[in-house]
Design a protein around this motif. Structure first.
Motif, short mmCIF file in Angstrom:
data_model
loop_
_atom_site.label_atom_id
_atom_site.label_comp_id
_atom_site.label_asym_id
_atom_site.label_seq_id
_atom_site.Cartn_x
_atom_site.Cartn_y
_atom_site.Cartn_z
N TRP A 555 0.77 -1.21 0.10
CA TRP A 555 -0.05 -0.03 0.07
C TRP A 555 0.84 1.11 0.09
O TRP A 555 0.60 2.14 -0.82
CB TRP A 555 -0.99 -0.18 1.18
CG TRP A 555 -1.79 1.19 1.63
CD1 TRP A 555 -3.00 1.59 0.90
CD2 TRP A 555 -1.37 2.08 2.37
NE1 TRP A 555 -3.31 2.78 1.37
CE2 TRP A 555 -2.58 3.07 2.37
CE3 TRP A 555 -0.48 2.27 3.54
CZ2 TRP A 555 -2.53 4.25 3.34
CZ3 TRP A 555 -0.42 3.28 4.47
CH2 TRP A 555 -1.46 4.36 4.42
N ALA A 556 1.87 1.27 0.96
CA ALA A 556 2.73 2.39 0.93
C ALA A 556 3.59 2.57 -0.31
O ALA A 556 3.75 3.88 -0.92
CB ALA A 556 3.89 2.23 2.03
N LEU A 557 4.03 1.72 -1.06
CA LEU A 557 4.78 1.59 -2.37
C LEU A 557 3.95 2.08 -3.32
O LEU A 557 4.61 3.02 -4.39
CB LEU A 557 5.44 0.32 -2.67
CG LEU A 557 6.57 -0.10 -1.56
CD1 LEU A 557 6.91 -1.80 -2.25
CD2 LEU A 557 7.58 0.54 -1.78
N THR A 558 2.63 2.09 -3.40
CA THR A 558 1.70 2.57 -4.55
C THR A 558 1.48 3.94 -4.10
O THR A 558 0.76 4.60 -5.12
CB THR A 558 0.46 1.71 -4.74
OG1 THR A 558 -0.12 1.81 -3.47
CG2 THR A 558 1.01 0.15 -4.87
N ARG A 559 1.72 4.44 -2.99
CA ARG A 559 1.30 5.93 -2.58
C ARG A 559 2.72 6.88 -2.46
O ARG A 559 2.45 7.82 -1.80
CB ARG A 559 0.53 5.84 -1.40
CG ARG A 559 -0.90 5.43 -1.50
CD ARG A 559 -1.75 5.12 -0.41
NE ARG A 559 -3.02 4.73 -1.06
CZ ARG A 559 -3.39 3.76 -1.41
NH1 ARG A 559 -2.68 2.81 -2.20
NH2 ARG A 559 -4.84 3.48 -1.65
N GLY A 560 3.88 6.18 -2.62
CA GLY A 560 5.10 7.00 -2.63
C GLY A 560 5.45 7.11 -1.03
O GLY A 560 6.32 8.03 -0.71
N GLY A 561 5.11 6.09 -0.35
CA GLY A 561 5.71 6.06 0.92
C GLY A 561 6.90 5.47 1.21
O GLY A 561 7.67 4.87 0.28
N THR A 562 7.54 5.33 2.40
CA THR A 562 8.96 4.42 2.59
C THR A 562 8.55 3.44 3.31
O THR A 562 7.81 3.19 4.35
CB THR A 562 9.74 5.54 3.56
OG1 THR A 562 10.11 6.69 2.70
CG2 THR A 562 11.16 4.77 3.68
N VAL A 563 9.24 2.22 3.13
CA VAL A 563 8.71 1.05 3.79
C VAL A 563 10.17 0.57 4.48
O VAL A 563 11.22 0.35 3.94
CB VAL A 563 8.39 -0.23 2.75
CG1 VAL A 563 8.42 -1.51 3.37
CG2 VAL A 563 7.28 0.17 2.07
N VAL A 564 10.07 0.45 5.73
CA VAL A 564 11.25 0.07 6.51
C VAL A 564 10.94 -1.57 6.86
O VAL A 564 10.18 -1.94 7.21
CB VAL A 564 11.14 0.65 7.89
CG1 VAL A 564 12.32 0.18 8.78
CG2 VAL A 564 11.38 1.97 7.61
N VAL A 565 11.85 -2.35 6.30
CA VAL A 565 11.96 -3.71 6.58
C VAL A 565 12.95 -4.18 7.57
O VAL A 565 14.09 -4.15 7.26
CB VAL A 565 12.23 -4.40 5.12
CG1 VAL A 565 12.33 -6.04 5.16
CG2 VAL A 565 10.99 -4.00 4.25
N PRO A 566 12.69 -4.70 8.77
CA PRO A 566 13.56 -5.31 9.57
C PRO A 566 14.52 -6.33 8.99
O PRO A 566 13.70 -7.17 8.08
CB PRO A 566 12.88 -5.49 10.67
CG PRO A 566 11.65 -4.92 10.63
CD PRO A 566 11.27 -4.74 9.23
N THR A 567 15.67 -6.51 9.24
CA THR A 567 16.41 -7.88 8.88
C THR A 567 15.93 -9.19 9.46
O THR A 567 15.19 -8.97 10.67
CB THR A 567 17.78 -7.48 8.87
OG1 THR A 567 18.01 -7.46 10.41
CG2 THR A 567 18.30 -6.50 8.26
N HIS A 568 16.30 -10.22 9.37
CA HIS A 568 15.87 -11.52 9.90
C HIS A 568 16.53 -11.25 11.25
O HIS A 568 15.78 -12.06 12.30
CB HIS A 568 16.09 -12.65 9.22
CG HIS A 568 17.93 -12.82 9.35
ND1 HIS A 568 18.62 -11.94 8.24
CD2 HIS A 568 18.72 -13.76 9.99
CE1 HIS A 568 20.13 -12.44 8.64
NE2 HIS A 568 19.86 -13.57 9.60
N ARG A 569 17.57 -10.78 11.71
CA ARG A 569 18.06 -10.60 13.06
C ARG A 569 17.17 -9.56 13.78
O ARG A 569 16.95 -9.86 14.97
CB ARG A 569 19.42 -10.11 13.00
CG ARG A 569 20.49 -11.12 12.50
CD ARG A 569 21.80 -10.74 12.57
NE ARG A 569 22.82 -11.62 11.91
CZ ARG A 569 23.26 -12.81 12.88
NH1 ARG A 569 23.05 -12.69 14.22
NH2 ARG A 569 24.25 -13.45 12.39
#
Length: 956
Positions: A555-569
């Motif tokens: 949803w954020a990527l289609t609206r020009g937002g920023t996505v924070v993705v935690p690493t597996h650690r």
């Protein structure tokens, strides 16, 4: 020639009936009046009341004779009749020239005719002849016309709701749940399409008109497209409200006609239709162009086009040609969910939406993970490069690409690259058993695997060995390497798969749910969380292998937002997640209730609280809702529900009252019904099984047509033939205000830290071990309100009971990590209650019995025994061995923090909490403590002797 009447306004006393209500001598309605009411209603002509008197007794008299439902507007009082008629015109949004008035009093008729000369007036004695007059006989009566009264009455309920609504107009529109369906017009639609051209107020049109024969020819033309738009909301159907005629001219998709019904002007749906038409043209590789023909009243449509990003290309007195600039987004459209099964790409499509933002905000930050930051331009380049490599490796539209990756920025790139290659992704973390991977590859007919050679245990040779038993031998595509590329394909249809996600199965083998591009697009476009342009930053505490992680990110990527993705650690460490949320000022956060309970205090300490927190995957307790309200009173808390088979979540509720936390109502484009046996609808308060339907119902289970047919059943309540709904197996209850209360599972399925676990699947796997005769599982909630799975095992006859480690390894080879029980308790027999069912209470009472033995601890060091005692306190059991991982014997982010607190009490300052996510066994933790003690002693000795000692040799 008289224009067709759209509304007949009635006087009541001595017109609709003989006599006067207030004088007590009113009779039953006249037969000729009843006949006129019925005939005109069937022709789509609505009725209203403009009468002198008191409203309550007049309406009571109408109701007593079954006629109140026939009227769409009532003006009963002592004002002039002309004012009443004028208010009716405004209320129904019908022009005065389309209104007729009938009254027995010639003075009243004269007053209306004088004040409103457009209104046609008739005497009461002429009632019997009205249905035969030309102005009351439309040439065509469509289904929409016959349902017009119900729609106007629904509009009256909307208006009443709007007037009593305390929030803003935008908030009210958002709560309507508006769903617009756009499709090619069929023969049965052409009469209504023509009706729209002749009945629609000219404010809402680009200016051209077509007769029915022209529309028929255009709909059959290969160079034209005739679209019809229908609308509905939570109050009911609006019917067909929009018409579009498009001509394909080379690289342009030209709107030669676009119009909207006057009934929906206040709903702001015209912009949503226009945005869809722009997307539709873009999907064909064309520019959207609008041909505007000026009239005396339709300048508002020209203004709408200009605000939507259309610039003037050509202009003369009779025509203006405008083209969309391909950058500007149509404003104020988020409150409308657009559906279109025959669109080149579905509304809300992730890739087309992402590429629009790449063009609009190329240098805006799109993705942050593990210290790596990608702009929209960089994300576009990486995904396009990898997609080209996938095509070069043989990936074709409709294929499934297995992503064998640990979570980081490249994981997101791989998922998007699969979509851009026309394929679907299936994300699996390394460490899964070979048998599980091979079964998945074979079920999905997967021909390509993306993996990271830099990660542990995923070298090319190791991956080949893992997949060697599979009957299908996929091509391996390592990240960061170079390989031949191919051209990216055109967007696949909405029915093509977007991703595949595994979930627990009742037989022990995991099920692979296939989610279409249309499902994912509907999930994205159905969201409209509050956010501020340029400040949208999302984070999910759920791993990308769980579909809850998709709640905000796409949803954020289609609206020009920023996505924070935690690493597996970082995922395992609530402190690290809290730090990420604070550092990047996360505005929208997703978590399971279990994880959120741990994270909440950290969010409360952050400099800026999230705007929205969505909780999903588990039941949200009132105590947690109350705690949220206490610590983050200004943060919107969403309780969301939905099985994987309905694409992430399909029901939601804004939590305002912490005392009761329902799962709420279906999102736009979805349905949720509590049904009894034989799919019968239940009344408020009755408990039944929850069925969900609509646009997000997935394609089914890969390679399991029988199971798909069992769980995905025909929807007898749907307006469209062929619609399906999913039988969730969850129990629910409909409340008086239309919310749904979640009441747990009807079968053995449970939620363990946000993951769906089939208890019977775990039991089935345990019973395949030769040393197990019977096995049952129960869920126990610890003092931290975290659920854990406890297995009770009846050993096989004449066999040595298998040890805990052996059973855990047996489960781990066949189940996902969260499905492996945290405790294994031996019992002699399965307890049965009086009713003949499993006595879960008796089992729970024995959950703390001595567990199955592990290897002897007599040779453990004192330091290892000390750590083991702390583990027992944190885990609430002692069922573990020296080299067991803390997280595989019931540990989680909450309990690892508790373990650190216990370590601090015994050995303050020696181990950081972050180290415990790497030092997962008793052996490693005891060694680390011993090394830290050695360092501390050396430093103390150095300080005493003034001899400097380097600590580098002691770093952990």
């Amino acid at each position: 020639m008289h224009a067709i009447v759209k509304c007949l306004v009635w006087d009541l006393d001595d017109t609709l009936w003989d006599g006067v209500v207030l004088e007590g001598d009113a009779h039953a309605p006249r037969p000729e009046a009843r006949r006129a009411l019925r005939l005109l209603d069937e022709r789509g002509i609505v009725h209203a009341i403009a009468s002198r008197g008191e409203p309550a007794p007049a309406l009571a008299h109408l109701s007593a004779h079954g006629l109140e439902e026939m009227f769409c507007a009532t003006q009963i009082g002592w004002d002039a009749k002309s004012e009443a008629v004028r208010r009716i015109s405004e209320t129904l949004n019908i022009g005065l020239d389309a209104i007729a008035f009938v009254d027995n009093d010639p003075v009243e008729r004269a007053e209306v005719a004088s004040a409103l000369p457009q209104v046609r007036c008739y005497a009461a004695e002429d009632l019997s002849m009205l249905p035969g007059l030309a102005e009351f006989r439309p040439a065509v009566v469509t289904r929409d016309a016959r349902e017009r009264r119900q729609r106007y009455r629904a509009e009256a309920r909307r208006r009443t709701s709007e007037q009593s609504f305390a929030g803003s107009n935008a908030e009210f529109l958002l709560g309507l749940g508006l769903v617009m369906t756009v499709r090619r017009a069929r023969e049965a639609d052409l009469e209504r399409a023509h009706e729209l051209t002749v009945r629609t107020h000219q404010l809402n049109t680009t200016g051209r008109t077509f007769d029915i024969e022209q529309l028929r020819e255009l709909s059959a033309s290969a160079t034209h497209e005739v679209l019809i738009a229908t609308l509905r909301d939570r109050f009911g159907e609006y019917g067909a409200i929009g018409l579009v005629v498009t001509e394909f001219r080379g690289q342009d998709s030209v709107l030669v006609l676009m119009l909207m019904s006057c009934r929906v002007m206040s709903r702001g749906v015209g912009g949503a239709l226009l945005a869809h038409l722009i997307d539709r043209a873009s999907a064909r590789g064309q520019r959207c162009v609008a041909e505007f023909v000026p009239t005396k009243v339709n300048r508002v449509m020209l203004v709408t086009l200009r605000f939507a990003g259309f610039v003037v290309l050509e202009q003369d007195p009779e025509r203006v040609l405008l083209g969309h600039d391909r950058r500007t987004a149509v404003p104020n459209t988020a409150h409308v969910l657009v559906r279109s099964a025959d669109a080149p790409t579905p509304p809300g499509d992730l890739i087309s939406g992402l590429l629009r933002r790449v063009a609009e905000f190329p240098d805006r930050i799109a993705l942050i993970s593990g210290g790596e930051t990608l702009t929209y331009r960089e994300l576009d380049r990486r995904t396009a490069d990898l997609a080209g490599r996938l095509v070069g490796a043989g990936v074709r539209p409709g294929d499934v690409v297995l992503c064998l990756l640990r979570q980081d920025a490249w994981t997101v790139v791989a998922m998007l690259a699969a979509l851009r290659a026309g394929a679907a992704w299936c994300l699996v973390e390394p460490g899964r058993a070979s048998a599980q991977l091979c079964a998945l590859v074979d079920d999905l007919r997967c021909n390509t695997v993306i993996f990271d050679e830099r990660a542990p245990h995923t070298s090319c040779d190791e991956v080949e060995a893992l997949l060697a038993p599979a009957s299908n031998r996929p091509v391996l595509v390592p990240l960061g390497a170079t390989s031949p590329t191919g051209p990216l394909p055109a967007p696949p249809p909405a029915t093509a798969p977007a991703y595949v996600i595994t979930t627990s199965g009742s037989t022990g083998a995991p099920k692979a749910v296939v989610v279409s591009r249309g499902n994912l697009a509907a999930m994205i476009s159905g969201r409209d969380y509050p956010c501020t342009e340029g400040e949208l930053v999302t984070l999910s505490t759920c791993p990308l292998t769980a579909d809850a992680a998709l709640l905000f990110g796409p949803w954020a990527l289609t609206r020009g937002g920023t996505v924070v993705v935690p690493t597996h650690r970082e995922l395992l460490d609530a402190a690290a997640i809290g730090a990420l949320a604070a550092r990047y000022r996360v505005s929208h956060l997703v978590a399971t209730p279990s994880y959120y309970r741990l994270l909440l205090p950290r969010l409360a300490e952050a400099p800026a609280a999230p705007t929205v927190v969505a909780l999903a995957g588990e039941t949200l307790s009132p105590s947690l809702a109350a705690r949220h309200r206490e610590l983050l009173p200004c943060t919107v808390l969403m309780n969301e529900y939905g099985p994987t088979e309905a694409t992430v979540t399909c029901v939601w509720h804004v939590v305002t009252d912490a005392a009761t936390v329902p799962i709420g109502k279906p999102l736009p484009g979805n349905t949720a019904r509590v049904l009894g046996p034989e799919l019968t609808a239940l009344t408020d308060g009755d408990v039944g099984e929850l069925y969900v339907g609509g646009d997000q119902i997935t394609l089914g289970y890969a390679a399991r047509p029988g199971l798909t047919a069992t769980r995905f059943v025909a929807d007898p309540y749907a307006a469209e033939p062929g619609a399906r709904m999913y039988r969730t197996g969850d129990l629910g209850r409909l409340t008086a205000v239309g919310n749904i209360d979640y009441l747990g599972r009807a079968d053995g399925q449970v939620q363990i830290r946000g993951a769906r676990v089939e208890r019977h699947a775990v039991e089935a796997v345990l019973e395949t071990h030769p040393g197990v005769a019977h096995a049952v599982t129960v869920v126990r909630t610890g003092r931290d309100e975290i659920a854990e799975l406890v297995a009770f095992v009846v050993p096989g006859a004449d066999t040595t009971p298998p040890g805990r480690r052996e059973l855990a390894r047996h489960c781990a080879e066949r189940l996902s990590p969260l499905e492996v029980p945290s405790r294994f308790v031996p019992i002699d027999t399965i307890p049965i209650a009086v009713a003949g069912k499993l006595d879960e209470a008796a089992l729970l009472a024995r959950a703390d019995d001595p567990p199955l033995p592990g290897p002897s601890r007599h040779d453990w060091t004192p330091g290892q025994r000390e750590v083991a005692e702390l583990w027992s306190t944190a885990l609430e059991h002692g069922d573990f061995d020296l080299d067991d991982s803390f997280f595989e014997v019931g540990g989680n982010s909450h309990r690892v923090v508790m373990l650190h607190l216990l370590l601090e009490q015994h050995r303050p300052g020696l181990v950081r909490v972050g180290q415990l996510f790497d030092l997962r066994t008793i052996r490693d933790q005891a060694d680390a403590l011993a090394a830290s003690v050695t360092v501390a002693a050396a430093l103390a000795e150095s300080a005493a002797s003034s001899v400097p000692v380097s600590t580098r040799a002691f770093e952990l």
